[in-house]
Design a protein around this motif. Sequence first.
Motif, PDB file in Angstrom:
ATOM      1  N   CYS A   1       7.536  20.862  49.920  1.00  0.00           N
ATOM      2  CA  CYS A   1       7.857  19.448  49.701  1.00  0.00           C
ATOM      3  C   CYS A   1       9.364  19.205  49.860  1.00  0.00           C
ATOM      4  O   CYS A   1      10.178  19.942  49.305  1.00  0.00           O
ATOM      5  CB  CYS A   1       7.409  19.021  48.308  1.00  0.00           C
ATOM      6  SG  CYS A   1       7.909  17.347  47.888  1.00  0.00           S
TER       7      CYS A   1
ATOM      8  N   HIS B   1      10.891  16.710  48.680  1.00  0.00           N
ATOM      9  CA  HIS B   1      11.391  16.021  47.490  1.00  0.00           C
ATOM     10  C   HIS B   1      11.580  16.993  46.332  1.00  0.00           C
ATOM     11  O   HIS B   1      12.563  16.919  45.614  1.00  0.00           O
ATOM     12  CB  HIS B   1      10.420  14.913  47.060  1.00  0.00           C
ATOM     13  CG  HIS B   1      10.099  13.969  48.181  1.00  0.00           C
ATOM     14  ND1 HIS B   1      10.989  13.043  48.652  1.00  0.00           N
ATOM     15  CD2 HIS B   1       8.983  13.834  48.943  1.00  0.00           C
ATOM     16  CE1 HIS B   1      10.436  12.359  49.649  1.00  0.00           C
ATOM     17  NE2 HIS B   1       9.221  12.829  49.845  1.00  0.00           N
ATOM     18  N   CYS B   2      10.592  17.881  46.134  1.00  0.00           N
ATOM     19  CA  CYS B   2      10.665  18.759  44.948  1.00  0.00           C
ATOM     20  C   CYS B   2      10.488  20.245  45.285  1.00  0.00           C
ATOM     21  O   CYS B   2      10.437  21.076  44.371  1.00  0.00           O
ATOM     22  CB  CYS B   2       9.630  18.320  43.912  1.00  0.00           C
ATOM     23  SG  CYS B   2       7.934  18.724  44.366  1.00  0.00           S
TER      24      CYS B   2
ATOM     25  N   CYS C   1       8.056  21.888  46.094  1.00  0.00           N
ATOM     26  CA  CYS C   1       6.752  22.460  45.760  1.00  0.00           C
ATOM     27  C   CYS C   1       6.074  22.984  47.032  1.00  0.00           C
ATOM     28  O   CYS C   1       6.048  22.307  48.041  1.00  0.00           O
ATOM     29  CB  CYS C   1       5.884  21.380  45.106  1.00  0.00           C
ATOM     30  SG  CYS C   1       4.158  21.849  44.971  1.00  0.00           S
TER      31      CYS C   1
ATOM     32  N   CYS D   1       2.648  15.964  48.726  1.00  0.00           N
ATOM     33  CA  CYS D   1       2.963  17.016  47.766  1.00  0.00           C
ATOM     34  C   CYS D   1       1.981  16.975  46.597  1.00  0.00           C
ATOM     35  O   CYS D   1       1.703  15.912  46.056  1.00  0.00           O
ATOM     36  CB  CYS D   1       4.393  16.830  47.274  1.00  0.00           C
ATOM     37  SG  CYS D   1       4.816  17.945  45.953  1.00  0.00           S
TER      38      CYS D   1
ATOM     39  N   CYS E   1       4.491  16.217  43.188  1.00  0.00           N
ATOM     40  CA  CYS E   1       5.110  14.905  42.973  1.00  0.00           C
ATOM     41  C   CYS E   1       4.363  13.775  43.679  1.00  0.00           C
ATOM     42  O   CYS E   1       4.732  12.614  43.521  1.00  0.00           O
ATOM     43  CB  CYS E   1       6.592  14.922  43.365  1.00  0.00           C
ATOM     44  SG  CYS E   1       6.894  14.981  45.141  1.00  0.00           S
TER      45      CYS E   1
END
Length: 311
Positions: A44, A46-47, A49, A66, A69
């Motif tokens: 991911c 963004h995070c 993951c 994801c 998130c």
Amino acid sequence: MIMPQHFLLSAKARTLSLVQVMRMSDAEAETTFRNLRWPEGVACVHCQCPTVYECRRPTGALRFRCKACRKDFSVTSGTLFAFHKMPLRSYLAAIAIFVNEVKGKSALALSRDLGTQYRTAYVLAHKVREAMATELKGMHIGGAGETVEVDGMYTGGYIKPANHKENRRDRRLAKNQNGKREVVVVARERGGRTLPAVFKTEAQAVAWIKARVSSDTAIMADEAPSWNDLHGRFSVTRIDHSRLYSDGKGGYTNNAESFFSRLRRGAIGHYHHIAGPYLVRYAMESAWREDRSGPGISDSPLSGFSCANAA
Ligand SMILES: [Zn+2]
């Protein structure tokens, strides 16, 4: 020393040939881009993951969601190419063309090769330069046993001298300059990396050199008084170019000068028109190429990269 690497400029990406890229189907181009970006598997943006679901829009465009998130992203999200709507093949082709061109590539030539508008090629070229610049960002050079050559090349700010001698002014005085004169300063490891930056004067570059070059480095510089302040920090050998270019004992700045001569002849046919943010980009591009074309290469290209990886 490990150099942070932009994924599109990785050894693997650099072995892509234009012919290979142009033969790729849309799906192959997508998978190639994806594998270059996430060699260990998609994570991911963004995070970070690692558990993501692959889903496609009704248009066929690939998106990931994801698990942690729940946010969506695409293969270009968070990259230099986000928000640009060209086919992925064009990005890969731009990189293949751009990084394999020893002297740099004009946006015009790039637009012809890619069959795109000049404007599109211009943006692509700048995106690739931006990626090259990120690799030099925060780079530190030198160290015990290392020699770094330092030199500056003034450019721009040319003012046509007045016709009559009595109307001429001393251009060395700040009040008689147009403020566009800049100096590209390079710190170049012998047999190693090349670090350029742009300043108004060489003297302003001293603090930058002190910050980016390890203090146990042997420095080579010419007789310009701007470099006097380097002596407090480094062991410095000075070469008076009005007398000689090499002292026969390793005292010379030829590597720094060859960088400048290639910079002049290279991407920058019209060098004196290039100023400000573009100048530093070109200098960085030139340094990037230089460090990857000679024996001082920092990582060896992996062979055998082909669309087969992408299947
Ligand atoms: Zn996430």
